[in-house]
Design a protein around this motif. Structure first.
Motif, PDB file in Angstrom:
ATOM      1  N   LEU A 189      -9.180   0.672  -5.809  1.00  0.00           N
ATOM      2  CA  LEU A 189      -8.160   0.011  -5.006  1.00  0.00           C
ATOM      3  C   LEU A 189      -8.156   0.497  -3.560  1.00  0.00           C
ATOM      4  CD1 LEU A 189      -5.174  -0.011  -7.528  1.00  0.00           C
ATOM      5  CD2 LEU A 189      -6.786  -1.831  -7.040  1.00  0.00           C
ATOM      6  N   GLY A 190      -8.827   1.589  -3.271  1.00  0.00           N
ATOM      7  CA  GLY A 190      -8.849   2.103  -1.904  1.00  0.00           C
ATOM      8  C   GLY A 190      -7.586   2.834  -1.519  1.00  0.00           C
ATOM      9  N   ILE A 191      -7.028   3.590  -2.449  1.00  0.00           N
ATOM     10  CA  ILE A 191      -5.779   4.309  -2.165  1.00  0.00           C
ATOM     11  C   ILE A 191      -6.110   5.729  -1.729  1.00  0.00           C
ATOM     12  CG2 ILE A 191      -3.632   5.169  -3.157  1.00  0.00           C
ATOM     13  CD1 ILE A 191      -3.918   2.843  -5.204  1.00  0.00           C
ATOM     14  N   ASN A 192      -5.597   6.133  -0.582  1.00  0.00           N
ATOM     15  CA  ASN A 192      -5.663   7.534  -0.165  1.00  0.00           C
ATOM     16  C   ASN A 192      -4.316   8.164  -0.461  1.00  0.00           C
ATOM     17  OD1 ASN A 192      -7.216   5.728   1.893  1.00  0.00           O
ATOM     18  ND2 ASN A 192      -8.280   7.688   1.841  1.00  0.00           N
ATOM     19  N   VAL A 193      -4.344   9.401  -0.956  1.00  0.00           N
ATOM     20  CA  VAL A 193      -3.063  10.084  -1.125  1.00  0.00           C
ATOM     21  C   VAL A 193      -2.617  10.594   0.249  1.00  0.00           C
ATOM     22  CG1 VAL A 193      -3.497  10.702  -3.508  1.00  0.00           C
ATOM     23  CG2 VAL A 193      -4.163  12.260  -1.705  1.00  0.00           C
TER      24      VAL A 193
ATOM     25  N   TYR B 125       0.825  -1.206   0.000  1.00  0.00           N
ATOM     26  CA  TYR B 125       0.000   0.000   0.000  1.00  0.00           C
ATOM     27  C   TYR B 125       0.860   1.258   0.000  1.00  0.00           C
ATOM     28  CZ  TYR B 125      -3.603   3.270   1.384  1.00  0.00           C
ATOM     29  OH  TYR B 125      -4.455   4.314   1.415  1.00  0.00           O
ATOM     30  N   ALA B 126       1.954   1.209   0.765  1.00  0.00           N
ATOM     31  CA  ALA B 126       2.783   2.407   0.923  1.00  0.00           C
ATOM     32  C   ALA B 126       3.338   2.873  -0.412  1.00  0.00           C
ATOM     33  CB  ALA B 126       3.926   2.114   1.894  1.00  0.00           C
ATOM     34  N   THR B 127       3.733   1.938  -1.260  1.00  0.00           N
ATOM     35  CA  THR B 127       4.266   2.335  -2.569  1.00  0.00           C
ATOM     36  C   THR B 127       3.194   3.012  -3.409  1.00  0.00           C
ATOM     37  OG1 THR B 127       5.849   0.535  -2.498  1.00  0.00           O
ATOM     38  CG2 THR B 127       5.384   1.472  -4.642  1.00  0.00           C
TER      39      THR B 127
ATOM     40  N   GLU C 200       2.533  -6.450   6.528  1.00  0.00           N
ATOM     41  CA  GLU C 200       2.492  -7.230   5.279  1.00  0.00           C
ATOM     42  C   GLU C 200       1.192  -8.004   5.184  1.00  0.00           C
ATOM     43  OE1 GLU C 200       5.782  -9.826   4.452  1.00  0.00           O
ATOM     44  OE2 GLU C 200       7.195  -8.164   4.639  1.00  0.00           O
ATOM     45  N   GLU C 201       0.809  -8.596   6.303  1.00  0.00           N
ATOM     46  CA  GLU C 201      -0.447  -9.349   6.298  1.00  0.00           C
ATOM     47  C   GLU C 201      -1.634  -8.415   6.082  1.00  0.00           C
ATOM     48  OE1 GLU C 201      -0.783 -12.625   6.262  1.00  0.00           O
ATOM     49  OE2 GLU C 201       1.408 -12.606   6.159  1.00  0.00           O
ATOM     50  N   VAL C 202      -1.573  -7.254   6.757  1.00  0.00           N
ATOM     51  CA  VAL C 202      -2.700  -6.307   6.641  1.00  0.00           C
ATOM     52  C   VAL C 202      -2.850  -5.843   5.196  1.00  0.00           C
ATOM     53  CG1 VAL C 202      -3.301  -3.922   7.186  1.00  0.00           C
ATOM     54  CG2 VAL C 202      -2.759  -5.507   9.019  1.00  0.00           C
ATOM     55  N   GLN C 203      -1.717  -5.588   4.531  1.00  0.00           N
ATOM     56  CA  GLN C 203      -1.783  -5.033   3.178  1.00  0.00           C
ATOM     57  C   GLN C 203      -2.213  -6.061   2.138  1.00  0.00           C
ATOM     58  OE1 GLN C 203       1.373  -1.832   2.255  1.00  0.00           O
ATOM     59  NE2 GLN C 203       2.277  -2.988   3.905  1.00  0.00           N
ATOM     60  N   LYS C 204      -2.257  -7.323   2.506  1.00  0.00           N
ATOM     61  CA  LYS C 204      -2.741  -8.328   1.555  1.00  0.00           C
ATOM     62  C   LYS C 204      -4.263  -8.286   1.454  1.00  0.00           C
ATOM     63  CE  LYS C 204       1.115 -11.487   1.987  1.00  0.00           C
ATOM     64  NZ  LYS C 204       1.631 -12.654   2.685  1.00  0.00           N
ATOM     65  N   LYS C 205      -4.904  -7.670   2.444  1.00  0.00           N
ATOM     66  CA  LYS C 205      -6.366  -7.580   2.401  1.00  0.00           C
ATOM     67  C   LYS C 205      -6.791  -6.539   1.363  1.00  0.00           C
ATOM     68  CE  LYS C 205      -6.786  -6.849   6.912  1.00  0.00           C
ATOM     69  NZ  LYS C 205      -7.457  -6.571   8.178  1.00  0.00           N
ATOM     70  N   ASP C 206      -8.105  -6.463   1.144  1.00  0.00           N
ATOM     71  CA  ASP C 206      -8.638  -5.410   0.258  1.00  0.00           C
ATOM     72  C   ASP C 206      -8.351  -4.056   0.890  1.00  0.00           C
ATOM     73  OD1 ASP C 206      -9.933  -3.857  -1.518  1.00  0.00           O
ATOM     74  OD2 ASP C 206     -11.958  -4.418  -0.881  1.00  0.00           O
ATOM     75  N   TRP C 207      -7.731  -3.171   0.111  1.00  0.00           N
ATOM     76  CA  TRP C 207      -7.300  -1.889   0.693  1.00  0.00           C
ATOM     77  C   TRP C 207      -8.484  -1.008   1.077  1.00  0.00           C
ATOM     78  CZ3 TRP C 207      -2.860  -0.682  -3.284  1.00  0.00           C
ATOM     79  CH2 TRP C 207      -1.803  -1.563  -3.028  1.00  0.00           C
ATOM     80  N   ASN C 208      -9.629  -1.253   0.465  1.00  0.00           N
ATOM     81  CA  ASN C 208     -10.799  -0.472   0.866  1.00  0.00           C
ATOM     82  C   ASN C 208     -11.240  -0.797   2.287  1.00  0.00           C
ATOM     83  OD1 ASN C 208     -11.655   1.318  -1.265  1.00  0.00           O
ATOM     84  ND2 ASN C 208     -11.837  -0.519  -2.501  1.00  0.00           N
TER      85      ASN C 208
ATOM     86  N   LEU D 228      -9.180  -1.409   4.797  1.00  0.00           N
ATOM     87  CA  LEU D 228      -8.203  -1.014   5.811  1.00  0.00           C
ATOM     88  C   LEU D 228      -8.672   0.246   6.531  1.00  0.00           C
ATOM     89  CD1 LEU D 228      -4.751  -1.435   4.034  1.00  0.00           C
ATOM     90  CD2 LEU D 228      -6.155  -3.125   5.153  1.00  0.00           C
ATOM     91  N   SER D 229      -8.323   0.338   7.809  1.00  0.00           N
ATOM     92  CA  SER D 229      -8.616   1.582   8.526  1.00  0.00           C
ATOM     93  C   SER D 229      -7.539   2.614   8.201  1.00  0.00           C
ATOM     94  CB  SER D 229      -8.640   1.319  10.031  1.00  0.00           C
ATOM     95  OG  SER D 229      -7.344   1.028  10.482  1.00  0.00           O
ATOM     96  N   VAL D 230      -7.858   3.883   8.505  1.00  0.00           N
ATOM     97  CA  VAL D 230      -6.882   4.947   8.227  1.00  0.00           C
ATOM     98  C   VAL D 230      -5.613   4.725   9.041  1.00  0.00           C
ATOM     99  CG1 VAL D 230      -6.469   7.417   8.378  1.00  0.00           C
ATOM    100  CG2 VAL D 230      -8.675   6.593   7.589  1.00  0.00           C
ATOM    101  N   ASP D 231      -5.785   4.215  10.267  1.00  0.00           N
ATOM    102  CA  ASP D 231      -4.599   3.966  11.101  1.00  0.00           C
ATOM    103  C   ASP D 231      -3.682   2.929  10.462  1.00  0.00           C
ATOM    104  OD1 ASP D 231      -5.016   5.789  13.049  1.00  0.00           O
ATOM    105  OD2 ASP D 231      -6.157   4.433  14.346  1.00  0.00           O
ATOM    106  N   GLU D 232      -4.283   1.898   9.904  1.00  0.00           N
ATOM    107  CA  GLU D 232      -3.466   0.862   9.263  1.00  0.00           C
ATOM    108  C   GLU D 232      -2.760   1.421   8.030  1.00  0.00           C
ATOM    109  OE1 GLU D 232      -5.915  -3.188  10.430  1.00  0.00           O
ATOM    110  OE2 GLU D 232      -6.588  -1.962   8.768  1.00  0.00           O
ATOM    111  N   LYS D 233      -3.476   2.255   7.277  1.00  0.00           N
ATOM    112  CA  LYS D 233      -2.859   2.857   6.092  1.00  0.00           C
ATOM    113  C   LYS D 233      -1.706   3.769   6.485  1.00  0.00           C
ATOM    114  CE  LYS D 233      -6.922   2.763   3.107  1.00  0.00           C
ATOM    115  NZ  LYS D 233      -7.990   3.545   2.470  1.00  0.00           N
ATOM    116  N   LYS D 234      -1.957   4.582   7.529  1.00  0.00           N
ATOM    117  CA  LYS D 234      -0.901   5.498   7.963  1.00  0.00           C
ATOM    118  C   LYS D 234       0.300   4.729   8.490  1.00  0.00           C
ATOM    119  CE  LYS D 234      -2.290   9.445  10.165  1.00  0.00           C
ATOM    120  NZ  LYS D 234      -3.185  10.292  10.965  1.00  0.00           N
ATOM    121  N   ALA D 235       0.017   3.636   9.219  1.00  0.00           N
ATOM    122  CA  ALA D 235       1.129   2.842   9.748  1.00  0.00           C
ATOM    123  C   ALA D 235       1.942   2.242   8.615  1.00  0.00           C
ATOM    124  CB  ALA D 235       0.590   1.746  10.662  1.00  0.00           C
ATOM    125  N   ALA D 236       1.248   1.714   7.598  1.00  0.00           N
ATOM    126  CA  ALA D 236       1.969   1.117   6.464  1.00  0.00           C
ATOM    127  C   ALA D 236       2.813   2.166   5.766  1.00  0.00           C
ATOM    128  CB  ALA D 236       0.968   0.515   5.480  1.00  0.00           C
ATOM    129  N   TYR D 237       2.228   3.358   5.569  1.00  0.00           N
ATOM    130  CA  TYR D 237       2.974   4.422   4.893  1.00  0.00           C
ATOM    131  C   TYR D 237       4.153   4.876   5.749  1.00  0.00           C
ATOM    132  CZ  TYR D 237       4.237   8.759   2.735  1.00  0.00           C
ATOM    133  OH  TYR D 237       4.961   9.755   2.143  1.00  0.00           O
TER     134      TYR D 237
END
Lengths: 135, 174
Positions: free
Chosen positions: A124-128, A90-92, B67-75, B77-86
Protein backbone atom coordinates in the motif's frame (compact mmCIF):
# COMPACT_ATOMS: atom_id res chain seq x y z
CA UNK A 1 -52.11 -37.55 68.23
CA UNK A 2 -50.75 -40.26 65.99
CA UNK A 3 -51.27 -38.09 63.00
CA UNK A 4 -49.36 -35.34 64.76
CA UNK A 5 -46.52 -37.72 65.44
CA UNK A 6 -46.41 -38.80 61.82
CA UNK A 7 -46.52 -35.23 60.69
CA UNK A 8 -43.70 -34.24 63.00
CA UNK A 9 -41.65 -37.21 61.80
CA UNK A 10 -42.32 -36.29 58.21
CA UNK A 11 -41.43 -32.70 58.85
CA UNK A 12 -38.24 -33.71 60.55
CA UNK A 13 -37.37 -35.96 57.69
CA UNK A 14 -38.37 -33.55 54.95
CA UNK A 15 -36.58 -30.52 56.27
CA UNK A 16 -33.05 -31.37 55.02
CA UNK A 17 -34.47 -32.26 51.61
CA UNK A 18 -36.23 -28.95 51.34
CA UNK A 19 -33.06 -27.10 52.30
CA UNK A 20 -31.07 -28.96 49.71
CA UNK A 21 -33.60 -28.09 47.01
CA UNK A 22 -33.95 -24.47 48.04
CA UNK A 23 -30.27 -23.65 48.38
CA UNK A 24 -29.40 -23.43 44.65
CA UNK A 25 -32.44 -21.27 44.01
CA UNK A 26 -30.84 -18.47 46.04
CA UNK A 27 -27.65 -18.44 43.98
CA UNK A 28 -27.91 -15.39 41.76
CA UNK A 29 -25.68 -15.18 38.75
CA UNK A 30 -24.59 -11.57 38.52
CA UNK A 31 -23.96 -11.47 34.82
CA UNK A 32 -25.23 -13.36 31.84
CA UNK A 33 -22.62 -11.95 29.42
CA UNK A 34 -20.07 -14.40 28.13
CA UNK A 35 -16.39 -13.50 27.89
CA UNK A 36 -15.42 -12.70 24.32
CA UNK A 37 -12.35 -14.64 23.27
CA UNK A 38 -9.46 -12.98 21.45
CA UNK A 39 -10.27 -14.99 18.33
CA UNK A 40 -13.89 -13.88 18.20
CA UNK A 41 -12.78 -10.28 18.88
CA UNK A 42 -10.36 -10.51 15.98
CA UNK A 43 -12.99 -11.99 13.71
CA UNK A 44 -15.53 -9.36 14.69
CA UNK A 45 -13.20 -6.45 13.92
CA UNK A 46 -11.86 -7.98 10.71
CA UNK A 47 -15.39 -8.20 9.35
CA UNK A 48 -16.12 -4.70 10.69
CA UNK A 49 -13.17 -3.14 8.89
CA UNK A 50 -13.89 -5.10 5.74
CA UNK A 51 -17.36 -3.60 5.71
CA UNK A 52 -16.37 -0.05 6.73
CA UNK A 53 -17.24 2.21 3.85
CA UNK A 54 -16.34 5.70 5.01
CA UNK A 55 -13.70 7.45 7.09
CA UNK A 56 -15.96 8.10 10.06
CA UNK A 57 -16.89 4.43 10.31
CA UNK A 58 -13.24 3.39 10.03
CA UNK A 59 -12.11 5.80 12.73
CA UNK A 60 -15.02 4.86 14.97
CA UNK A 61 -14.04 1.22 14.64
CA UNK A 62 -10.40 2.02 15.36
CA UNK A 63 -11.35 3.96 18.49
CA UNK A 64 -13.39 1.03 19.75
CA UNK A 65 -10.85 -1.59 18.73
CA UNK A 66 -7.93 0.15 20.42
CA UNK A 67 -9.93 0.89 23.56
CA UNK A 68 -9.67 -2.71 24.81
CA UNK A 69 -7.00 -4.06 27.09
CA UNK A 70 -5.27 -5.92 24.27
CA UNK A 71 -3.29 -5.22 21.13
CA UNK A 72 -5.36 -6.04 18.04
CA UNK A 73 -4.11 -8.97 16.01
CA UNK A 74 -2.17 -8.29 12.78
CA UNK A 75 -5.14 -9.51 10.74
CA UNK A 76 -7.26 -6.75 12.29
CA UNK A 77 -4.57 -4.18 11.52
CA UNK A 78 -4.34 -5.39 7.95
CA UNK A 79 -8.10 -5.13 7.50
CA UNK A 80 -8.00 -1.61 8.97
CA UNK A 81 -5.15 -0.61 6.66
CA UNK A 82 -7.06 -1.89 3.64
CA UNK A 83 -10.12 -0.01 4.85
CA UNK A 84 -8.00 3.15 5.04
CA UNK A 85 -6.91 2.52 1.47
CA UNK A 86 -10.53 2.04 0.44
CA UNK A 87 -11.60 5.36 1.96
CA UNK A 88 -8.45 7.03 0.56
CA UNK A 89 -7.09 8.33 3.85
CA UNK A 90 -3.34 7.97 4.12
CA UNK A 91 -3.08 9.79 7.44
CA UNK A 92 -5.31 7.27 9.21
CA UNK A 93 -3.12 4.43 7.92
CA UNK A 94 -0.09 6.10 9.50
CA UNK A 95 -2.06 6.76 12.67
CA UNK A 96 -2.94 3.07 13.02
CA UNK A 97 0.75 2.28 13.48
CA UNK A 98 1.02 5.05 16.05
CA UNK A 99 -1.86 3.39 17.88
CA UNK A 100 -0.02 0.05 17.87
CA UNK A 101 3.06 1.74 19.23
CA UNK A 102 1.00 3.13 22.09
CA UNK A 103 -0.61 -0.22 22.86
CA UNK A 104 2.37 -2.59 22.79
CA UNK A 105 4.53 -3.08 25.86
CA UNK A 106 7.99 -2.58 24.38
CA UNK A 107 9.82 -1.77 21.19
CA UNK A 108 10.45 -5.43 20.35
CA UNK A 109 6.72 -6.06 20.14
CA UNK A 110 6.27 -2.97 17.96
CA UNK A 111 9.08 -4.16 15.71
CA UNK A 112 7.38 -7.56 15.49
CA UNK A 113 4.20 -5.88 14.29
CA UNK A 114 6.15 -3.84 11.74
CA UNK A 115 7.85 -7.00 10.43
CA UNK A 116 4.59 -8.94 10.32
CA UNK A 117 2.84 -6.15 8.40
CA UNK A 118 5.77 -5.30 6.13
CA UNK A 119 4.19 -6.89 3.00
CA UNK A 120 1.01 -4.84 3.45
CA UNK A 121 2.95 -1.68 4.13
CA UNK A 122 4.99 -2.12 0.99
CA UNK A 123 1.98 -3.07 -1.08
CA UNK A 124 0.00 0.00 0.00
CA UNK A 125 2.99 2.34 0.30
CA UNK A 126 2.50 3.22 3.95
CA UNK A 127 5.37 4.81 5.85
CA UNK A 128 5.17 4.84 9.61
CA UNK A 129 5.59 8.16 11.37
CA UNK A 130 9.24 7.52 12.27
CA UNK A 131 10.06 6.99 8.61
CA UNK A 132 8.28 10.17 7.58
CA UNK A 133 10.04 12.34 10.14
CA UNK A 134 13.44 10.71 10.39
CA UNK A 135 15.20 13.32 8.25
CA UNK B 1 -8.60 11.74 15.31
CA UNK B 2 -10.98 14.27 16.76
CA UNK B 3 -9.56 17.19 14.84
CA UNK B 4 -9.91 15.34 11.59
CA UNK B 5 -13.58 14.89 12.29
CA UNK B 6 -13.88 18.52 13.22
CA UNK B 7 -12.03 19.56 10.14
CA UNK B 8 -13.87 17.35 7.74
CA UNK B 9 -17.32 18.94 7.97
CA UNK B 10 -15.89 21.93 6.11
CA UNK B 11 -15.09 19.76 3.14
CA UNK B 12 -18.67 19.02 2.05
CA UNK B 13 -19.18 22.76 1.50
CA UNK B 14 -17.38 22.55 -1.78
CA UNK B 15 -19.38 19.71 -3.38
CA UNK B 16 -22.51 21.67 -2.49
CA UNK B 17 -21.16 24.75 -4.20
CA UNK B 18 -20.10 22.63 -7.10
CA UNK B 19 -23.59 21.19 -7.47
CA UNK B 20 -24.98 24.72 -7.48
CA UNK B 21 -22.64 25.78 -10.23
CA UNK B 22 -23.26 22.56 -12.10
CA UNK B 23 -26.86 23.61 -12.68
CA UNK B 24 -25.56 26.64 -14.48
CA UNK B 25 -23.35 24.59 -16.78
CA UNK B 26 -21.54 27.60 -18.18
CA UNK B 27 -19.95 28.47 -14.84
CA UNK B 28 -18.94 24.93 -13.89
CA UNK B 29 -15.66 24.93 -15.75
CA UNK B 30 -14.84 28.42 -14.51
CA UNK B 31 -15.39 27.37 -10.90
CA UNK B 32 -13.27 24.27 -11.35
CA UNK B 33 -10.40 26.22 -12.83
CA UNK B 34 -10.70 28.82 -10.08
CA UNK B 35 -10.46 26.19 -7.35
CA UNK B 36 -7.53 24.47 -9.01
CA UNK B 37 -5.67 27.75 -9.43
CA UNK B 38 -6.29 28.74 -5.78
CA UNK B 39 -5.14 25.34 -4.51
CA UNK B 40 -2.03 25.46 -6.65
CA UNK B 41 -0.97 28.61 -4.76
CA UNK B 42 -0.17 26.60 -1.62
CA UNK B 43 2.70 24.15 -2.08
CA UNK B 44 2.16 20.93 -0.16
CA UNK B 45 5.84 20.71 0.74
CA UNK B 46 5.57 23.68 3.08
CA UNK B 47 2.17 23.06 4.62
CA UNK B 48 3.58 22.19 8.05
CA UNK B 49 5.33 25.55 8.38
CA UNK B 50 2.47 27.77 7.24
CA UNK B 51 -0.61 25.79 8.28
CA UNK B 52 -1.31 28.01 11.29
CA UNK B 53 -1.17 31.15 9.18
CA UNK B 54 -3.50 29.89 6.45
CA UNK B 55 -7.02 31.26 6.31
CA UNK B 56 -9.90 28.77 6.63
CA UNK B 57 -10.50 29.00 2.88
CA UNK B 58 -6.89 28.16 2.12
CA UNK B 59 -6.97 25.31 4.63
CA UNK B 60 -10.07 24.00 2.88
CA UNK B 61 -8.23 24.19 -0.43
CA UNK B 62 -5.33 22.21 1.04
CA UNK B 63 -7.78 19.65 2.43
CA UNK B 64 -9.31 19.15 -0.99
CA UNK B 65 -5.93 19.03 -2.66
CA UNK B 66 -4.83 16.35 -0.21
CA UNK B 67 -8.03 14.38 -0.71
CA UNK B 68 -7.29 14.23 -4.39
CA UNK B 69 -3.65 13.33 -3.77
CA UNK B 70 -4.58 10.49 -1.42
CA UNK B 71 -6.84 8.89 -4.02
CA UNK B 72 -3.75 8.06 -6.06
CA UNK B 73 -1.58 4.99 -5.47
CA UNK B 74 0.17 5.66 -2.18
CA UNK B 75 3.41 4.22 -3.50
CA UNK B 76 3.55 7.07 -6.00
CA UNK B 77 3.17 9.83 -3.38
CA UNK B 78 6.19 11.89 -2.45
CA UNK B 79 7.33 12.08 1.17
CA UNK B 80 6.25 15.72 1.26
CA UNK B 81 2.73 14.79 0.22
CA UNK B 82 2.60 12.03 2.82
CA UNK B 83 3.87 14.33 5.54
CA UNK B 84 1.40 17.01 4.53
CA UNK B 85 -1.49 14.55 4.64
CA UNK B 86 -0.39 13.29 8.05
CA UNK B 87 0.23 16.77 9.43
CA UNK B 88 -3.11 18.20 8.32
CA UNK B 89 -4.99 15.24 9.79
CA UNK B 90 -3.05 14.50 12.98
CA UNK B 91 -0.38 17.18 13.35
CA UNK B 92 0.16 19.21 16.52
CA UNK B 93 -2.23 22.03 15.71
CA UNK B 94 -5.69 22.98 16.91
CA UNK B 95 -6.91 20.62 19.64
CA UNK B 96 -3.76 18.49 19.32
CA UNK B 97 -1.42 21.41 20.05
CA UNK B 98 0.79 20.36 22.97
CA UNK B 99 0.23 22.28 26.19
CA UNK B 100 3.96 22.84 26.54
CA UNK B 101 6.01 23.32 23.36
CA UNK B 102 9.24 21.29 23.17
CA UNK B 103 12.07 22.75 25.24
CA UNK B 104 9.80 23.99 28.02
CA UNK B 105 11.36 21.71 30.65
CA UNK B 106 14.96 22.96 30.29
CA UNK B 107 13.66 26.53 30.07
CA UNK B 108 11.83 26.19 33.38
CA UNK B 109 14.87 24.55 34.98
CA UNK B 110 17.25 27.30 33.83
CA UNK B 111 14.86 30.04 34.92
CA UNK B 112 14.57 28.45 38.36
CA UNK B 113 18.34 28.21 38.73
CA UNK B 114 18.71 31.82 37.60
CA UNK B 115 16.11 32.94 40.14
CA UNK B 116 17.91 31.16 42.97
CA UNK B 117 21.22 32.67 41.87
CA UNK B 118 19.77 36.18 41.81
CA UNK B 119 18.33 35.65 45.29
CA UNK B 120 21.74 34.46 46.56
CA UNK B 121 23.53 37.47 45.09
CA UNK B 122 20.95 39.82 46.58
CA UNK B 123 21.31 38.15 50.00
CA UNK B 124 25.11 38.46 49.92
CA UNK B 125 24.94 42.08 48.76
CA UNK B 126 22.58 43.11 51.54
CA UNK B 127 24.60 41.22 54.15
CA UNK B 128 27.80 42.97 53.04
CA UNK B 129 26.16 46.36 53.65
CA UNK B 130 24.90 45.43 57.13
CA UNK B 131 26.39 47.08 60.33
CA UNK B 132 28.55 44.83 62.58
CA UNK B 133 26.75 42.77 65.26
CA UNK B 134 26.26 44.42 68.66
CA UNK B 135 29.09 44.20 71.22
CA UNK B 136 26.96 42.11 73.58
CA UNK B 137 27.03 39.17 71.17
CA UNK B 138 30.50 37.90 72.05
CA UNK B 139 31.86 35.13 74.26
CA UNK B 140 33.60 37.49 76.66
CA UNK B 141 30.47 39.55 77.28
CA UNK B 142 28.38 36.41 77.87
CA UNK B 143 30.88 34.98 80.38
CA UNK B 144 30.98 38.30 82.18
CA UNK B 145 27.18 38.19 82.30
CA UNK B 146 27.41 34.77 83.93
CA UNK B 147 29.78 36.07 86.60
CA UNK B 148 27.57 39.02 87.37
CA UNK B 149 24.53 36.73 87.64
CA UNK B 150 26.40 34.50 90.10
CA UNK B 151 27.49 37.53 92.14
CA UNK B 152 23.89 38.63 92.38
CA UNK B 153 22.63 35.05 93.01
CA UNK B 154 20.21 35.37 90.15
CA UNK B 155 17.51 32.68 89.73
CA UNK B 156 18.64 30.62 92.76
CA UNK B 157 16.06 27.78 92.63
CA UNK B 158 16.25 26.38 89.13
CA UNK B 159 18.67 28.72 87.31
CA UNK B 160 22.27 29.74 87.14
CA UNK B 161 22.80 30.24 90.91
CA UNK B 162 21.07 26.97 91.99
CA UNK B 163 23.01 24.03 93.49
CA UNK B 164 24.38 21.55 90.95
CA UNK B 165 23.60 23.80 87.98
CA UNK B 166 25.18 22.32 84.85
CA UNK B 167 23.86 24.60 82.11
CA UNK B 168 25.70 27.24 80.14
CA UNK B 169 23.96 30.25 81.57
CA UNK B 170 24.17 33.20 79.21
CA UNK B 171 26.85 31.69 77.01
CA UNK B 172 25.51 30.90 73.55
CA UNK B 173 28.84 30.85 71.68
CA UNK B 174 30.62 27.53 71.36
Amino acid sequence: MRAQLVASLLRARRAPVARRVLAPAFVRYSSTHHEETFESFTERYVTFFQQAQDLFELQRGLNNCFAHDLVPAPSVIEAALRAARRVNDYATAVRIFEGIKEKVENTQQYQAYLDELKPVREELGINVREELYQS
Amino acid sequence: MQALRLARPRAPLRPYARSLTATASGHASAAASASSSSSAVIPLSNVEAQWEQLSPDEQLAVHQQLEEVQKKDWNSLSVDEKKAAYYVAFGPHGPRRPDNPPGTGPKIFLATVAGIAVAGVLFAAIRSQAPPPPKTISKEWEEASNQRALEQKANPITGISSEGYSGKGFVTHK
